[in-house]
Design a protein around this motif. Structure first.
Motif, PDB file in Angstrom:
ATOM      1  N   ALA A  62       8.351  21.466  25.118  1.00 43.33           N
ATOM      2  CA  ALA A  62       7.650  21.795  23.875  1.00 43.33           C
ATOM      3  C   ALA A  62       6.143  21.704  24.055  1.00 43.33           C
ATOM      4  O   ALA A  62       5.394  22.579  23.600  1.00 43.33           O
ATOM      5  CB  ALA A  62       8.109  20.863  22.755  1.00 43.33           C
ATOM      6  N   HIS A  63       5.660  20.659  24.717  1.00 44.51           N
ATOM      7  CA  HIS A  63       4.223  20.523  24.944  1.00 44.51           C
ATOM      8  C   HIS A  63       3.708  21.617  25.881  1.00 44.51           C
ATOM      9  O   HIS A  63       2.594  22.139  25.689  1.00 44.51           O
ATOM     10  CB  HIS A  63       3.904  19.141  25.510  1.00 44.51           C
ATOM     11  CG  HIS A  63       3.725  18.105  24.462  1.00 44.51           C
ATOM     12  ND1 HIS A  63       2.514  17.816  23.887  1.00 44.51           N
ATOM     13  CD2 HIS A  63       4.616  17.284  23.850  1.00 44.51           C
ATOM     14  CE1 HIS A  63       2.640  16.867  22.984  1.00 44.51           C
ATOM     15  NE2 HIS A  63       3.917  16.521  22.945  1.00 44.51           N
ATOM     16  N   TYR A  64       4.496  21.967  26.886  1.00 43.97           N
ATOM     17  CA  TYR A  64       4.092  23.018  27.819  1.00 43.97           C
ATOM     18  C   TYR A  64       3.957  24.354  27.098  1.00 43.97           C
ATOM     19  O   TYR A  64       2.987  25.094  27.291  1.00 43.97           O
ATOM     20  CB  TYR A  64       5.128  23.119  28.947  1.00 43.97           C
ATOM     21  CG  TYR A  64       4.751  24.057  30.062  1.00 43.97           C
ATOM     22  CD1 TYR A  64       3.915  23.641  31.101  1.00 43.97           C
ATOM     23  CD2 TYR A  64       5.236  25.362  30.098  1.00 43.97           C
ATOM     24  CE1 TYR A  64       3.574  24.498  32.132  1.00 43.97           C
ATOM     25  CE2 TYR A  64       4.900  26.232  31.124  1.00 43.97           C
ATOM     26  CZ  TYR A  64       4.071  25.790  32.138  1.00 43.97           C
ATOM     27  OH  TYR A  64       3.728  26.652  33.157  1.00 43.97           O
ATOM     28  N   ILE A  65       4.935  24.674  26.236  1.00 43.36           N
ATOM     29  CA  ILE A  65       4.868  25.912  25.462  1.00 43.36           C
ATOM     30  C   ILE A  65       3.691  25.868  24.493  1.00 43.36           C
ATOM     31  O   ILE A  65       2.956  26.850  24.336  1.00 43.36           O
ATOM     32  CB  ILE A  65       6.185  26.143  24.703  1.00 43.36           C
ATOM     33  CG1 ILE A  65       7.344  26.350  25.685  1.00 43.36           C
ATOM     34  CG2 ILE A  65       6.068  27.351  23.763  1.00 43.36           C
ATOM     35  CD1 ILE A  65       8.705  26.350  25.028  1.00 43.36           C
ATOM     36  N   ALA A  66       3.512  24.737  23.840  1.00 45.75           N
ATOM     37  CA  ALA A  66       2.403  24.605  22.885  1.00 45.75           C
ATOM     38  C   ALA A  66       1.056  24.792  23.573  1.00 45.75           C
ATOM     39  O   ALA A  66       0.139  25.417  23.030  1.00 45.75           O
ATOM     40  CB  ALA A  66       2.465  23.247  22.198  1.00 45.75           C
ATOM     41  N   LEU A  67       0.932  24.264  24.787  1.00 44.03           N
ATOM     42  CA  LEU A  67      -0.328  24.346  25.529  1.00 44.03           C
ATOM     43  C   LEU A  67      -0.640  25.775  25.944  1.00 44.03           C
ATOM     44  O   LEU A  67      -1.749  26.278  25.723  1.00 44.03           O
ATOM     45  CB  LEU A  67      -0.238  23.458  26.769  1.00 44.03           C
ATOM     46  CG  LEU A  67      -1.448  23.449  27.706  1.00 44.03           C
ATOM     47  CD1 LEU A  67      -2.627  22.759  27.047  1.00 44.03           C
ATOM     48  CD2 LEU A  67      -1.090  22.761  29.020  1.00 44.03           C
ATOM     49  N   ARG A  68       0.347  26.471  26.514  1.00 45.29           N
ATOM     50  CA  ARG A  68       0.072  27.750  27.159  1.00 45.29           C
ATOM     51  C   ARG A  68       0.396  28.963  26.294  1.00 45.29           C
ATOM     52  O   ARG A  68      -0.169  30.033  26.517  1.00 45.29           O
ATOM     53  CB  ARG A  68       0.823  27.827  28.492  1.00 45.29           C
ATOM     54  CG  ARG A  68       0.357  26.773  29.497  1.00 45.29           C
ATOM     55  CD  ARG A  68       0.811  27.082  30.891  1.00 45.29           C
ATOM     56  NE  ARG A  68       0.392  28.413  31.274  1.00 45.29           N
ATOM     57  CZ  ARG A  68       1.115  29.206  32.082  1.00 45.29           C
ATOM     58  NH1 ARG A  68       2.279  28.789  32.555  1.00 45.29           N
ATOM     59  NH2 ARG A  68       0.667  30.404  32.396  1.00 45.29           N
ATOM     60  N   ALA A  69       1.297  28.811  25.322  1.00 42.83           N
ATOM     61  CA  ALA A  69       1.621  29.943  24.449  1.00 42.83           C
ATOM     62  C   ALA A  69       0.933  29.814  23.095  1.00 42.83           C
ATOM     63  O   ALA A  69       0.252  30.736  22.648  1.00 42.83           O
ATOM     64  CB  ALA A  69       3.134  30.056  24.272  1.00 42.83           C
ATOM     65  N   ALA A  70       1.106  28.672  22.440  1.00 41.94           N
ATOM     66  CA  ALA A  70       0.470  28.462  21.134  1.00 41.94           C
ATOM     67  C   ALA A  70      -1.002  28.094  21.267  1.00 41.94           C
ATOM     68  O   ALA A  70      -1.729  28.079  20.274  1.00 41.94           O
ATOM     69  CB  ALA A  70       1.216  27.378  20.353  1.00 41.94           C
ATOM     70  N   ARG A  71      -1.448  27.777  22.495  1.00 48.67           N
ATOM     71  CA  ARG A  71      -2.844  27.440  22.795  1.00 48.67           C
ATOM     72  C   ARG A  71      -3.318  26.242  21.993  1.00 48.67           C
ATOM     73  O   ARG A  71      -4.423  26.228  21.451  1.00 48.67           O
ATOM     74  CB  ARG A  71      -3.768  28.644  22.563  1.00 48.67           C
ATOM     75  CG  ARG A  71      -3.403  29.864  23.379  1.00 48.67           C
ATOM     76  CD  ARG A  71      -3.246  29.565  24.845  1.00 48.67           C
ATOM     77  NE  ARG A  71      -4.501  29.634  25.587  1.00 48.67           N
ATOM     78  CZ  ARG A  71      -4.690  29.072  26.775  1.00 48.67           C
ATOM     79  NH1 ARG A  71      -3.740  28.350  27.326  1.00 48.67           N
ATOM     80  NH2 ARG A  71      -5.828  29.188  27.398  1.00 48.67           N
ATOM     81  N   GLU A  72      -2.460  25.224  21.953  1.00 49.01           N
ATOM     82  CA  GLU A  72      -2.817  23.947  21.329  1.00 49.01           C
ATOM     83  C   GLU A  72      -3.619  23.129  22.346  1.00 49.01           C
ATOM     84  O   GLU A  72      -3.075  22.663  23.345  1.00 49.01           O
ATOM     85  CB  GLU A  72      -1.548  23.185  20.929  1.00 49.01           C
ATOM     86  CG  GLU A  72      -0.786  23.780  19.767  1.00 49.01           C
ATOM     87  CD  GLU A  72      -1.332  23.292  18.432  1.00 49.01           C
ATOM     88  OE1 GLU A  72      -2.424  22.691  18.416  1.00 49.01           O
ATOM     89  OE2 GLU A  72      -0.656  23.514  17.418  1.00 49.01           O
TER      90      GLU A  72
END
Length: 279
Positions: free
Chosen positions: A231-241
């Motif tokens: 979830a954090h990996y997706i948030a970092l690279r896709a959602a740009r959190e």
């Protein structure tokens, strides 16, 4: 399929920009048929509103920018493709502001000094990035890339000559319809991949940021097979959190241990990283 010379654009960035590091990251994960990296240039296929095309990106350090060439039968979509390039190559990062915050940490200061201009590579598409994250769970980067290439051949659309930019990464709908048993991966991970594809079909904005990082992570974790790291990996690279931080990542823990000269737990790293907010 892709007539003419295409459309060219320039994207400016705030120097410095570590192009080599970003290209190295993309090169290690490039999927044959979907991506090519040759002569310092990155190229890939894309799909946008059922149209397909290619895009090529080159570094122009003398102009402090990136040169982009979009090819498609529908060049009116070029603006959307340029925005994706902006996200993947982290063009809008304010490196000076980020470094000023992070250099207050004794671990990070020498690392930043050694590699000025580092960027966080983004994902071309939220679903594609999430699939890559699932395929990368508990395997090497090379193994994840091989799985991704199998998925492309199994479910993706063929758009060009074999051996070149020949395929577009599959959509969520194509993955749902695919025969995933041919991927050669454990059933639990196949089930997680199918659950992710179904969730993406049901919620088109699944990979977009919510009002808070916590809400974004919670939304992603509701998908079967998506744990905290993913979830954090997706948030970092896709959602740009910018505050997403997969503290249990083995690479991050090895880096922290090299800085500390001792073993560092995920919990200890998470606590130290709180001072790095909002980056």
């Amino acid at each position: 399929m892709l007539p003419g010379d295409g459309l060219r654009a320039q994207l400016a960035y705030r120097a410095p920009y570590d192009w080599d590091a970003l290209l190295q990251h993309l090169s290690a994960r490039a999927l044959a048929g979907v991506e090519q990296i040759t002569g310092g240039r990155y190229a890939r296929t894309w799909r946008e509103h059922e149209a397909v095309g290619t895009v090529e990106i080159e570094h122009c350090p003398e102009r402090q920018g990136l040169s982009i060439l979009v090819r498609s039968a529908r060049l009116e979509l070029a603006t959307a493709i340029v925005q994706r390039v902006r996200r993947v190559f982290d063009v809008d990062a304010d490196v000076a502001a980020i470094n000023a915050q992070l250099c207050a940490d004794a671990w990070l200061a020498p690392l930043l000094a050694a590699r000025p201009g580092l960027r966080v590579p983004g994902g071309w598409d939220g679903f594609e990035l999430a699939v890559r994250a699932l395929l990368g769970q508990q395997v090497s980067v090379q193994a994840a890339r091989r799985l991704g290439e199998r998925l492309v051949l199994l479910c993706g659309s063929h758009v060009g000559p074999s051996g070149e930019l020949s395929h577009v990464f599959p959509s969520a709908e194509q993955v749902v319809a695919g025969e995933l048993s041919q991927l050669g991966m454990p059933r639990a991970r196949r089930d997680a991949l199918l659950a992710l594809a179904r969730a993406a079909c049901a919620e088109p904005r699944l990979f977009e940021a919510e009002a808070t990082l916590e809400a974004t992570i919670a939304k992603l974790r509701r998908v079967r097979g998506v744990g905290d790291w993913t979830a954090h990996y997706i948030a970092l690279r896709a959602a740009r959190e910018p505050d997403a931080f997969p503290a249990s990542d083995r690479g991050l823990l090895r880096g922290a241990e090299a800085c500390a000269g001792a073993s560092v737990s995920a919990r200890a790293l998470e606590l130290r990283a709180r001072a790095w907010r909002p980056w």
